[in-house]
Design a protein around this motif. Structure first.
Motif, PDB file in Angstrom:
ATOM      1  N   GLY A  54       0.832  -1.193   0.000  1.00  0.00           N
ATOM      2  CA  GLY A  54       0.000   0.000   0.000  1.00  0.00           C
ATOM      3  C   GLY A  54       0.870   1.247   0.000  1.00  0.00           C
ATOM      4  O   GLY A  54       2.080   1.198   0.269  1.00  0.00           O
ATOM      5  N   ALA A  55       0.248   2.379  -0.254  1.00  0.00           N
ATOM      6  CA  ALA A  55       0.992   3.637  -0.325  1.00  0.00           C
ATOM      7  C   ALA A  55       1.661   3.961   1.000  1.00  0.00           C
ATOM      8  O   ALA A  55       2.809   4.429   1.038  1.00  0.00           O
ATOM      9  CB  ALA A  55       0.059   4.766  -0.751  1.00  0.00           C
ATOM     10  N   ASP A  56       0.964   3.734   2.111  1.00  0.00           N
ATOM     11  CA  ASP A  56       1.553   4.027   3.423  1.00  0.00           C
ATOM     12  C   ASP A  56       2.735   3.091   3.698  1.00  0.00           C
ATOM     13  O   ASP A  56       3.745   3.505   4.286  1.00  0.00           O
ATOM     14  CB  ASP A  56       0.501   3.877   4.523  1.00  0.00           C
ATOM     15  CG  ASP A  56      -0.538   4.991   4.485  1.00  0.00           C
ATOM     16  OD1 ASP A  56      -0.276   6.022   3.819  1.00  0.00           O
ATOM     17  OD2 ASP A  56      -1.602   4.823   5.114  1.00  0.00           O
ATOM     18  N   GLU A  57       2.586   1.838   3.288  1.00  0.00           N
ATOM     19  CA  GLU A  57       3.693   0.884   3.488  1.00  0.00           C
ATOM     20  C   GLU A  57       4.921   1.303   2.682  1.00  0.00           C
ATOM     21  O   GLU A  57       6.048   1.267   3.186  1.00  0.00           O
ATOM     22  CB  GLU A  57       3.242  -0.516   3.094  1.00  0.00           C
ATOM     23  CG  GLU A  57       2.228  -1.125   4.053  1.00  0.00           C
ATOM     24  CD  GLU A  57       1.745  -2.482   3.577  1.00  0.00           C
ATOM     25  OE1 GLU A  57       1.724  -3.421   4.398  1.00  0.00           O
ATOM     26  OE2 GLU A  57       1.389  -2.602   2.381  1.00  0.00           O
ATOM     27  N   LEU A  58       4.702   1.704   1.437  1.00  0.00           N
ATOM     28  CA  LEU A  58       5.825   2.157   0.626  1.00  0.00           C
ATOM     29  C   LEU A  58       6.469   3.397   1.243  1.00  0.00           C
ATOM     30  O   LEU A  58       7.703   3.504   1.281  1.00  0.00           O
ATOM     31  CB  LEU A  58       5.375   2.465  -0.806  1.00  0.00           C
ATOM     32  CG  LEU A  58       6.462   3.080  -1.707  1.00  0.00           C
ATOM     33  CD1 LEU A  58       7.652   2.134  -1.855  1.00  0.00           C
ATOM     34  CD2 LEU A  58       5.885   3.440  -3.078  1.00  0.00           C
TER      35      LEU A  58
END
Length: 428
Positions: A54-58
């Protein structure tokens, strides 16, 4: 050592065997660490593009990879025996800081393509440095060829006095040699500029990896398309890089040999900068040309490295652990090779020639070839002219300046064509 990436429940790890398997990997991997971080970020960006992250993980992975790179450069993080290799160190750090997001980053890749891409980025960096150093050496040689074009220097064949030569010819020879070496480094860099990331263990993965994205993100010129060939190219590309390095080191070896001879008391044609010499531990009168002697020896490291890798490649297709040993070969070859080449430009800038000694070494026999050519130009068949010019009775003290001015063939003393060499250098 931290828990091994591949360790499974119930599998006992023998410390002696693991030490043999890891070898000096954790030390060698310090060379590749920042490149592995760079490739890990590009891979994570690709995983976002196919919905694995996900974007937050990246975003978290990006922050932690940047922090790890900063810690590495500051010395706050050390790659040591706690880790099996650089790959496990990076993943361990991400898992420690990010939990499951760190555990997801290895999705779709293998340590095989991890080391392939890190090594490939490392080779590109080293070849670019080599190219720049060869260009710099050629520029110095061209400037000195122009400034000292007409200074007479004995020319030798078989280490015997042969004909009158010049510093212009000596410098122009090395200039063109290092121009060739720079071109070879550039061409080799273009050849190895192919992205293997996403080939995994050599057979791809059942995910639509965005390999075009990682190719662009990592600055590669092209994608290495076949997943299996990506593995087959390991060692092959390294040998090509070492061969390019060897080309420059061969020129350096021969140049160093000239300087070894020319700085001896028997020649006394040139003086080295004092910082390029050392003293003897027992003989107070000595200044030894140790730097140029080690420059002369450096080619051996590259030749040995190439041979080591070539011998490793007696393998069928697919990955084999034998290839682990290829890392040490390239690290040692480029470590010594670039170390020597980095000292070369300043050495060339600061050589001090002794024109009086060089003129004094010109004897009448060295004008015999000029005499033979003059007789042939007057109409005598060259073989007859050769016989007449071989008679010592016809030798006399010559004029070295006139001899050099008469040497008008392209590339000779009066036809150096330095502009042509400069034009070729500008194509770098």
């Amino acid at each position: 050592m931290s828990e091994l990436l591949w360790q499974k429940p119930g599998v006992k790890v023998d410390a002696r065997i693991q030490h043999f398997l890891a070898g000096e990997d954790v030390i060698l991997d310090r060379e590749f660490f920042l490149f592995d971080i760079q490739a890990s970020l590009a891979h994570a960006e690709g995983l976002l593009r196919i919905g694995i992250l996900g974007a937050d993980e990246l975003a978290g992975i990006r922050v932690e990879l940047d922090a790890l790179a900063d810690d590495w450069q500051s010395g706050a993080f050390v790659l040591d025996e706690r880790y099996e290799d650089c790959h496990s160190a990076i993943e361990s750090r991400l898992v420690e800081r990010l939990g499951d997001a760190g555990r997801r980053i290895h999705t779709g890749r293998s340590r095989n393509d991890q080391i392939l891409v890190a090594t490939r980025l490392w080779l590109k960096d080293r070849l670019a440095r080599m190219q720049a150093l060869c260009v710099e050496a050629a520029e110095v040689a061209l400037a000195r060829a122009e400034a000292e074009a007409a200074v007479p220097l004995p020319g030798y064949t078989h280490l015997q006095r042969a004909v009158v030569s010049s510093l212009g010819m000596w410098w122009a020879a090395w200039a063109e040699g290092f121009i060739d070496d720079a071109h070879r480094a550039r061409d080799t860099l273009a050849w190895v500029d192919a992205n293997p990331l996403g080939s995994a263990a050599g057979y791809g993965v059942n995910l639509p990896l965005d390999r075009d994205h990682t190719t662009q993100a990592l600055g590669f010129g092209r994608l290495q398309v076949s997943a299996t060939y990506a593995q087959l190219s390991r060692g092959k590309f390294e040998m090509a890089a070492i061969e390019a390095l060897s080309s420059a080191l061969l020129d350096l070896r021969r140049l160093a040999w000239d300087l070894s001879l020319f700085t001896s008391a028997e020649y006394a044609f040139v003086a080295l900068p004092s910082q390029y010499t050392t003293g003897s531990s027992i003989m107070p009168n000595k200044r030894n040309p140790d730097v140029i002697e080690l420059m002369r020896a450096t080619y051996a490291s590259a030749a040995a490295a190439r041979t080591e890798i070539e011998q490793l490649l007696s393998l069928p297709s697919g990955y084999h652990r034998d290839l682990q040993f290829s890392k040490g070969a390239i690290v040692h070859a480029f470590g010594r090779g670039l170390g020597a080449l980095e000292l070369l430009p300043d050495l060339l800038r600061n050589l001090e020639w002794k024109p009086e000694a060089m003129r004094a070494a010109l004897d009448p026999s060295m004008y015999a070839t000029d005499l033979a050519v003059d007789l042939a130009r007057e109409g005598l068949p060259f073989r007859e002219a050769y016989k007449q010019a071989a008679d010592p009775a016809r030798w006399a003290e010559g004029d070295p300046d006139a001899s050099l001015q008469a040497r008008v063939s392209p590339g000779a003393a009066a036809g150096l064509r330095l502009d042509a060499l400069r034009a070729r250098l500008r194509t770098e």
